[in-house]
Design a protein around this motif. Structure first.
Motif, mmCIF file in Angstrom:
data_model
loop_
_atom_site.group_PDB
_atom_site.id
_atom_site.type_symbol
_atom_site.label_atom_id
_atom_site.label_comp_id
_atom_site.label_asym_id
_atom_site.label_seq_id
_atom_site.Cartn_x
_atom_site.Cartn_y
_atom_site.Cartn_z
ATOM 1 N N THR A 14 -18.053 -18.224 -20.717
ATOM 2 C CA THR A 14 -16.233 -18.523 -20.151
ATOM 3 C C THR A 14 -15.241 -17.658 -20.423
ATOM 4 O O THR A 14 -15.310 -17.090 -21.780
ATOM 5 C CB THR A 14 -16.101 -19.725 -20.548
ATOM 6 O OG1 THR A 14 -17.194 -20.608 -19.771
ATOM 7 C CG2 THR A 14 -14.803 -20.578 -18.988
ATOM 8 N N SER A 15 -14.369 -17.413 -19.720
ATOM 9 C CA SER A 15 -13.153 -16.835 -19.993
ATOM 10 C C SER A 15 -12.282 -17.807 -21.335
ATOM 11 O O SER A 15 -12.608 -19.043 -20.824
ATOM 12 C CB SER A 15 -11.956 -16.789 -18.864
ATOM 13 O OG SER A 15 -10.625 -16.159 -19.734
ATOM 14 N N PRO A 16 -11.819 -17.000 -22.679
ATOM 15 C CA PRO A 16 -11.469 -17.826 -23.937
ATOM 16 C C PRO A 16 -10.378 -18.111 -22.845
ATOM 17 O O PRO A 16 -9.895 -19.441 -23.421
ATOM 18 C CB PRO A 16 -10.712 -16.670 -24.539
ATOM 19 C CG PRO A 16 -11.971 -15.445 -24.310
ATOM 20 C CD PRO A 16 -12.326 -15.571 -23.277
ATOM 21 N N ARG A 17 -9.157 -17.416 -21.837
ATOM 22 C CA ARG A 17 -8.475 -18.297 -21.644
ATOM 23 C C ARG A 17 -8.340 -19.845 -20.834
ATOM 24 O O ARG A 17 -8.147 -20.770 -21.226
ATOM 25 C CB ARG A 17 -7.156 -18.122 -20.642
ATOM 26 C CG ARG A 17 -7.054 -16.720 -20.740
ATOM 27 C CD ARG A 17 -6.165 -16.046 -20.039
ATOM 28 N NE ARG A 17 -6.575 -16.348 -18.516
ATOM 29 C CZ ARG A 17 -7.095 -14.741 -18.334
ATOM 30 N NH1 ARG A 17 -6.536 -13.871 -19.222
ATOM 31 N NH2 ARG A 17 -7.953 -15.036 -16.619
ATOM 32 N N ALA A 18 -9.895 -20.096 -20.960
ATOM 33 C CA ALA A 18 -10.545 -21.855 -19.921
ATOM 34 C C ALA A 18 -11.318 -22.498 -21.610
ATOM 35 O O ALA A 18 -11.921 -23.490 -20.976
ATOM 36 C CB ALA A 18 -11.101 -21.062 -19.163
ATOM 37 N N ILE A 19 -11.192 -21.985 -22.796
ATOM 38 C CA ILE A 19 -11.815 -22.440 -23.529
ATOM 39 C C ILE A 19 -11.120 -23.662 -24.336
ATOM 40 O O ILE A 19 -9.727 -23.216 -24.844
ATOM 41 C CB ILE A 19 -12.311 -21.537 -24.541
ATOM 42 C CG1 ILE A 19 -13.766 -20.861 -24.041
ATOM 43 C CG2 ILE A 19 -13.181 -22.709 -25.854
ATOM 44 C CD1 ILE A 19 -14.101 -19.822 -24.334
ATOM 45 N N ARG A 20 -10.675 -24.941 -24.860
ATOM 46 C CA ARG A 20 -9.766 -25.930 -25.645
ATOM 47 C C ARG A 20 -11.377 -25.757 -27.242
ATOM 48 O O ARG A 20 -12.183 -26.689 -26.911
ATOM 49 C CB ARG A 20 -9.267 -26.423 -25.071
ATOM 50 C CG ARG A 20 -8.700 -26.597 -24.420
ATOM 51 C CD ARG A 20 -7.165 -25.313 -24.835
ATOM 52 N NE ARG A 20 -5.966 -25.374 -23.849
ATOM 53 C CZ ARG A 20 -6.337 -24.073 -23.092
ATOM 54 N NH1 ARG A 20 -7.202 -23.523 -23.272
ATOM 55 N NH2 ARG A 20 -5.256 -23.897 -22.704
ATOM 56 N N ASN A 21 -10.734 -25.334 -27.921
ATOM 57 C CA ASN A 21 -12.054 -25.877 -29.451
ATOM 58 C C ASN A 21 -11.097 -27.090 -30.077
ATOM 59 O O ASN A 21 -10.367 -26.182 -30.630
ATOM 60 C CB ASN A 21 -12.364 -24.530 -30.324
ATOM 61 C CG ASN A 21 -13.472 -23.657 -29.685
ATOM 62 O OD1 ASN A 21 -13.888 -24.594 -28.596
ATOM 63 N ND2 ASN A 21 -13.232 -22.761 -30.028
ATOM 64 N N PHE A 22 -10.988 -28.602 -30.648
ATOM 65 C CA PHE A 22 -10.841 -29.410 -30.918
ATOM 66 C C PHE A 22 -11.697 -30.198 -31.663
ATOM 67 O O PHE A 22 -12.944 -30.425 -31.444
ATOM 68 C CB PHE A 22 -10.009 -30.161 -30.241
ATOM 69 C CG PHE A 22 -10.825 -31.014 -28.968
ATOM 70 C CD1 PHE A 22 -10.793 -32.434 -29.544
ATOM 71 C CD2 PHE A 22 -10.852 -30.744 -27.965
ATOM 72 C CE1 PHE A 22 -11.445 -33.518 -29.046
ATOM 73 C CE2 PHE A 22 -11.844 -31.076 -27.330
ATOM 74 C CZ PHE A 22 -12.081 -33.173 -27.026
ATOM 75 N N CYS A 23 -11.596 -30.925 -32.752
ATOM 76 C CA CYS A 23 -12.263 -31.611 -33.711
ATOM 77 C C CYS A 23 -11.060 -33.342 -33.259
ATOM 78 O O CYS A 23 -10.140 -33.187 -33.085
ATOM 79 C CB CYS A 23 -12.299 -31.493 -34.868
ATOM 80 S SG CYS A 23 -10.901 -30.794 -36.161
ATOM 81 N N ILE A 24 -12.169 -34.115 -33.946
ATOM 82 C CA ILE A 24 -11.310 -35.689 -34.090
ATOM 83 C C ILE A 24 -11.512 -35.533 -35.428
ATOM 84 O O ILE A 24 -12.760 -36.222 -36.046
ATOM 85 C CB ILE A 24 -12.030 -36.988 -33.382
ATOM 86 C CG1 ILE A 24 -11.984 -36.505 -31.649
ATOM 87 C CG2 ILE A 24 -11.717 -37.852 -32.895
ATOM 88 C CD1 ILE A 24 -12.651 -37.110 -31.087
ATOM 89 N N ILE A 25 -10.301 -36.034 -35.964
ATOM 90 C CA ILE A 25 -10.556 -36.415 -37.909
ATOM 91 C C ILE A 25 -9.991 -37.900 -37.557
ATOM 92 O O ILE A 25 -8.207 -38.181 -36.906
ATOM 93 C CB ILE A 25 -9.375 -35.219 -38.708
ATOM 94 C CG1 ILE A 25 -8.380 -35.218 -37.718
ATOM 95 C CG2 ILE A 25 -10.207 -34.114 -38.656
ATOM 96 C CD1 ILE A 25 -7.351 -34.310 -38.850
ATOM 97 N N VAL A 194 -2.997 -27.870 -27.230
ATOM 98 C CA VAL A 194 -4.579 -27.159 -27.752
ATOM 99 C C VAL A 194 -4.196 -25.567 -27.747
ATOM 100 O O VAL A 194 -4.652 -25.276 -26.615
ATOM 101 C CB VAL A 194 -5.690 -27.647 -27.799
ATOM 102 C CG1 VAL A 194 -6.699 -26.909 -29.162
ATOM 103 C CG2 VAL A 194 -5.772 -28.945 -28.935
ATOM 104 N N PRO A 195 -4.310 -24.565 -28.248
ATOM 105 C CA PRO A 195 -4.269 -23.153 -27.830
ATOM 106 C C PRO A 195 -5.566 -22.433 -27.527
ATOM 107 O O PRO A 195 -6.512 -23.563 -28.082
ATOM 108 C CB PRO A 195 -3.270 -22.315 -29.225
ATOM 109 C CG PRO A 195 -3.677 -22.921 -30.350
ATOM 110 C CD PRO A 195 -3.561 -24.362 -29.842
ATOM 111 N N ALA A 196 -5.526 -22.103 -26.750
ATOM 112 C CA ALA A 196 -6.224 -21.084 -26.303
ATOM 113 C C ALA A 196 -7.518 -20.055 -27.521
ATOM 114 O O ALA A 196 -6.295 -19.636 -28.056
ATOM 115 C CB ALA A 196 -6.592 -20.433 -25.200
#
Length: 619
Positions: A14-25, A194-196
């Motif tokens: 996928t285009s990096p602009r449409a990706i969101r990587n996050f975690c739950i802490i 969250v930034p791409a």
């Protein structure tokens, strides 16, 4: 609850602009896994008929104890403002012993959902993870969970969170992982805040390994986050730290079940399967690149977990030693922080000296060995690593009392930790009293709100690893939370206390302890053994000693045969003669006799859990 995202899963690359990587802490029990369940339902990646509580907690022991031990990475689609986004969510453990899992999850993300229980407020472990996330410069989204509880105080804790992060109380989201209230709003906010991921699509491929697990049928499954370039199926890849090359048999994403794709591009999180059977070839923190067009530099930002506590694990049945070795090797495939080496004890036979991150890690590992591999084990008292310098100036690393050098000691250094305790203000006195009794020195104290205080202490690790947490909880009626991290070492007045039976040292019962606590340990162990060791034909002295000085003693009285039973009256001299003869025999027996310590006595004496020990001893 109707899923908002009805689109099929976003294709790989996928285009990096449409990706969101996050975690739950979050702290243990603040509802991470339940919130993750609602996200899986809302995004439609898990069908309602397959849904179960704590979907991402796959291990039996995780479901049994209700805690997360292994991080899980999941890909989910989400429709927002007419566009479809690919979320990569990493559900992380909350317990202090598994904070190394959190650190590697953070290295794979751009954002973090900071989850706090609206009935309990922020806890010490959450605070530690928040500082970790800030160090990684992640976008933080503050969230209060469990707002449906009658005891919830969202306004009060929203202020506490806002004060910590530096935002306004109204910026703190209020959700309920149980009912699903506010979860859609949270997913929309992740897209906004969250930034791409940023990376060079045309550069040589670079991906960081943040986890690896062992699958019985497919070998090692390696989880990676791609930073630059792209990785494709059937491509030859190279591990940059070891230089090993492998062919990619399968590449894909977890959604949440594995789904094979043609490749992974910039910012994507997925898995690689190479058919390798040895997990050590897929080191967590290593950089994966293309063998044909390799990258020149590795990706930094991940620290190897270091064992803090060592304990000996011995099989009850000596013939189980090879089974224990194989079981530990298999566990090590799924647990990067576990390390072990063979060890021999004169009392317990062959076993392993195993390094752990803390007592819960030790407990979980031991429970998994017993449940998954049907082993009966004895574990020796946990020890930390001491640096001992003898009078000749030579330094020794001691992880076990039997390695303690003989002769005069110049200096002993023990590891220390920075401990943070968050507690209601009324328990400050009880906490300070406990920390001072454990040789702690206070570093500072801050009020998070009118009722809650953060207390900071520097303490020896040896004082924390045994039963400090239990004591802390009992003195504060369960309200205190603890977090600690290693901060170097200090010189201390430590001694080795040895237990002698009939003058012979029993290595399994030896301990390294502070001089002030040595007498108490000696008395406790001597009286424990007096009750546990069966009486012999001769009197057995149990002694606790520091070097050549005896500090405590108990006697096990001899079993005496009634040698006078056949004497009916008559001269007293005959009775005396028989008693003297018996006395001589006992003396001779004492000179040549050895004391056999039954296995049950070892289990009971070495167990920190009295109830469990007695139960095992009865068996």
């Amino acid at each position: 609850m109707s899923p908002k995202a009805s689109t099929p899963l976003v294709p790989a690359q996928t285009s990096p602009r449409a990706i969101r990587n996050f975690c739950i802490i979050a702290h243990i029990d603040h509802g991470k896994s339940t919130l993750a369940d609602r996200m899986l339902q809302l995004t439609g990646v898990v069908e309602p008929r397959q849904m179960k509580a704590q979907y991402l907690d796959r291990m039996d022991i995780e479901r049994e104890r209700g805690i997360t031990i292994k991080s899980q990475a999941v890909r989910m689609p989400w429709d927002y403002h007419g566009g479809t986004y690919a979320f990569h969510m990493i559900d992380t453990p909350g317990h202090v012993d598994f904070s190394y899992e959190v650190s590697r999850s953070l290295a794979a993300c751009e954002g973090a959902v900071l989850l706090v229980d609206a009935a309990q407020g922020i806890e010490a472990q959450t605070l530690a993870n928040l500082y970790l996330a800030m160090e990684h410069e992640l976008a933080i989204i503050p969230v209060l969970n469990k707002i449906d509880l009658p005891a919830a105080m969202p306004d009060k804790y929203a202020e506490e969170l806002a004060h910590l992060i530096g935002c306004e109380p109204e910026d703190v989201l209020r959700v309920s992982g149980k009912t699903g209230e506010g979860v859609e709003e949270l997913l929309d906010r992740i897209v906004d805040e969250v930034p791409a991921p940023v990376g060079e699509a045309e550069a040589p491929a670079r991906a960081m390994i943040f986890d690896s697990v062992y699958d019985t049928y497919r070998g090692v499954v390696t989880f990676v986050r791609v930073t630059d370039g792209k990785l494709g199926r059937r491509e030859k890849i190279k591990m940059m730290s070891t230089g090993a090359t492998h062919e990619l048999l399968e590449i894909g994403v977890s959604s949440p079940e594995p789904e094979a794709t043609d490749g992974l591009g910039v910012g994507e999180v997925g898995y690689l399967i190479t058919g390798v059977k040895d997990v050590r070839q897929s080191k967590v923190g290593d950089t994966v690149t293309s063998a044909a067009k390799p990258a020149s530099s590795i990706i930094g930002g991940y620290q190897e977990p270091k064992p803090m506590v060592f304990s000996g694990l011995f099989p009850l049945d000596g013939s189980d030693f090879p089974v224990l070795r194989e079981a530990l090797e298999k566990l090590q495939l799924n647990d990067a922080a576990l390390n072990f080496e063979p060890e021999t004890s004169t009392a317990l036979g062959f076993g392993f000296r195993v390094g752990f991150l803390g007592l819960l890690h030790l407990e979980i590992t031991r429970e998994r060995l017993e449940q998954e591999y049907n082993l009966d084990l004895i574990s020796t008292a946990p020890n930390v690593i001491y640096q001992v310098k003898d009078e000749s100036g030579e330094s020794h690393e001691v992880t076990n009392p039997s390695e303690f050098p003989d002769g005069k000691i110049d200096e002993i250094r023990e590891p220390i930790v920075d401990a943070t305790i968050i507690v209601p203000a009324e328990y400050i006195g009880a906490v300070m009293e406990l920390c001072q009794a454990r040789r702690g020195s206070m570093d500072g104290m801050d009020y998070l709100s009118e009722e809650r205080v953060e207390i900071r202490y520097t303490m020896p690790l040896a004082e924390i690893v045994f039963d400090f947490f239990d004591q802390l909880k009992s003195r504060t009626k369960g309200y205190a939370s603890l977090n600690w991290q290693a901060s170097g070492d200090q010189a201390a007045d430590l001694v080795k206390v040895e237990i002698l039976l009939q003058g012979d040292k029993v290595d399994a019962f030896s301990a390294i302890t502070h001089r002030d606590h040595a007498y108490a340990y000696g008395v406790k162990m001597a009286s424990k053994l007096k009750d546990l060791i069966p009486r012999q034909q001769f009197e057995v002295p149990i002694q606790a000693a520091i070097g050549s000085r005896i500090i405590a003693r108990e006697n096990i009285r001899a079993i005496r045969k009634d040698v006078l039973s056949k004497c009916y009256g008559g001269d007293i001299s005959r009775k005396r003669k028989l008693l003297e003869k018996q006395k001589e025999g006992k003396k001779r027996m004492k000179m040549v006799g050895t004391v056999e310590v039954p296995q049950e006595a070892f289990i009971a004496a070495l167990s920190s859990d009295e109830g469990k020990a007695k139960e095992k001893a009865k068996k």
